[in-house]
Scaffold this active site. Structure first.
Site, PDB file in Angstrom:
ATOM      1  N   HIS A   1     -49.304  69.403 -22.252  1.00  0.00           N
ATOM      2  CA  HIS A   1     -49.562  68.186 -23.035  1.00  0.00           C
ATOM      3  C   HIS A   1     -49.496  68.533 -24.520  1.00  0.00           C
ATOM      4  O   HIS A   1     -50.368  69.221 -25.047  1.00  0.00           O
ATOM      5  CB  HIS A   1     -50.941  67.637 -22.667  1.00  0.00           C
ATOM      6  CG  HIS A   1     -51.282  66.346 -23.342  1.00  0.00           C
ATOM      7  ND1 HIS A   1     -52.459  65.674 -23.088  1.00  0.00           N
ATOM      8  CD2 HIS A   1     -50.625  65.588 -24.257  1.00  0.00           C
ATOM      9  CE1 HIS A   1     -52.504  64.563 -23.803  1.00  0.00           C
ATOM     10  NE2 HIS A   1     -51.405  64.502 -24.539  1.00  0.00           N
TER      11      HIS A   1
ATOM     12  N   GLU B   1     -46.430  66.136 -20.835  1.00  0.00           N
ATOM     13  CA  GLU B   1     -47.381  65.050 -21.063  1.00  0.00           C
ATOM     14  C   GLU B   1     -47.374  64.683 -22.534  1.00  0.00           C
ATOM     15  O   GLU B   1     -47.397  65.568 -23.400  1.00  0.00           O
ATOM     16  CB  GLU B   1     -48.791  65.473 -20.634  1.00  0.00           C
ATOM     17  CG  GLU B   1     -48.967  65.574 -19.135  1.00  0.00           C
ATOM     18  CD  GLU B   1     -50.404  65.809 -18.732  1.00  0.00           C
ATOM     19  OE1 GLU B   1     -50.701  65.591 -17.536  1.00  0.00           O
ATOM     20  OE2 GLU B   1     -51.220  66.216 -19.584  1.00  0.00           O
TER      21      GLU B   1
ATOM     22  N   HIS C   1     -56.465  65.225 -12.691  1.00  0.00           N
ATOM     23  CA  HIS C   1     -57.556  65.200 -13.665  1.00  0.00           C
ATOM     24  C   HIS C   1     -58.885  65.501 -12.981  1.00  0.00           C
ATOM     25  O   HIS C   1     -59.309  64.780 -12.083  1.00  0.00           O
ATOM     26  CB  HIS C   1     -57.662  63.879 -14.421  1.00  0.00           C
ATOM     27  CG  HIS C   1     -58.351  64.046 -15.757  1.00  0.00           C
ATOM     28  ND1 HIS C   1     -57.731  64.626 -16.843  1.00  0.00           N
ATOM     29  CD2 HIS C   1     -59.603  63.754 -16.162  1.00  0.00           C
ATOM     30  CE1 HIS C   1     -58.566  64.657 -17.867  1.00  0.00           C
ATOM     31  NE2 HIS C   1     -59.716  64.145 -17.478  1.00  0.00           N
TER      32      HIS C   1
END
Length: 254
Positions: free
Chosen positions: A44, A74, A198
């Site tokens: 990310h 991400e 997550h």
């Protein structure tokens, strides 16, 4: 359906950046993860560059290309990030909500509210062959909006389920898991590939992995933390074993 494991290596960069050093290198962790059996790497690049850097994305892209494995990039839905992704040409781009004050991603994209902006970003990313995923809550209206936006994949946010399960809030965890199951079934029915991620750890992975429509789990923070004690390959091997056990049990029940 087989279940893939994507390993997020963001928090190797968090450790590196805590000292402003050049080590540990996220690309080294990514290579170890792939050798240990990860099916792909997730990274990310946040707008504030708090962990992964632009240079990391370049070397991770090169590593994944050489090893024939996907990089899942991400990113926030901004012109800057779309431009970087268009240049990097990752296998996959996962659009996520982002707020500078948050410690980590706290929820899913509001695809309904951001429909035009998300659809425009999705269309641009698809021109370079990126497989576009939208990180969302398991809400039926949000899932339908992903189809309208042109996404090929949804990643269902499992954070609330994992938090409730770890807190011993059994009824709440079961209710959220039920929504995840319904969301995965609907997304699959609508032609979307389903991922999830997550907050997943050894204690929470099996119920999520047992959802038959889910094709991929993306797990990072827990694996990097566990690697401090047992090493990254061993942490990945154990996670894969739990994922595979969940799928075997699913087949037996079927």
């Amino acid at each position: 359906m087989s279940l893939r494991l994507g390993v997020n290596i963001d928090h190797v960069a968090t450790i590196r950046n805590a000292r402003g050093a050049s080590y540990p290198e996220p690309v080294r962790a990514a290579e170890l993860a792939l050798i240990a059996g990860a099916d792909g790497i997730t990274a990310h690049l946040r707008e504030d560059r708090r962990h992964i850097s632009d240079a990391d994305i370049a070397v991770l892209t090169d590593l994944c290309h050489k090893r024939g494995k996907p990089l899942n990039f991400e990113m926030a839905v901004t012109d800057e990030m779309v431009g970087i992704a268009l240049n990097a040409r990752p296998h996959a781009a996962c659009l996520v909500p982002e707020r500078r004050e948050e410690v980590t991603t706290e929820g899913g994209l509001d695809v309904i509210k951001g429909q035009k902006r998300i659809a425009d970003a999705t269309a641009r990313l698809r021109t370079v062959g990126a497989r576009v995923s939208l990180f969302i809550e398991p809400d039926p209206d949000q899932i339908r909006a992903c189809v309208t936006a042109g996404a090929q994949v949804v990643e269902l946010h499992t954070g609330a389920y994992c938090d409730a399960a770890r807190a011993g809030e059994t009824a709440r965890a079961e209710a959220i898991l039920k929504r995840l199951k319904a969301g995965a079934a609907l997304a699959h029915e609508l032609g979307l590939e389903v991922h999830a991620g997550h907050g997943i750890d050894y204690a929470t992975v099996k119920p999520v992995a047992a959802i038959p429509q889910i094709a991929e789990l993306n797990i990072g923070h827990f694996l990097i933390g566990e690697a401090i004690f047992v090493g990254l390959p061993e942490a990945i091997h154990r996670m894969r074993a739990l994922m595979e056990a969940a799928r075997v049990e699913l087949e037996v029940l079927a």
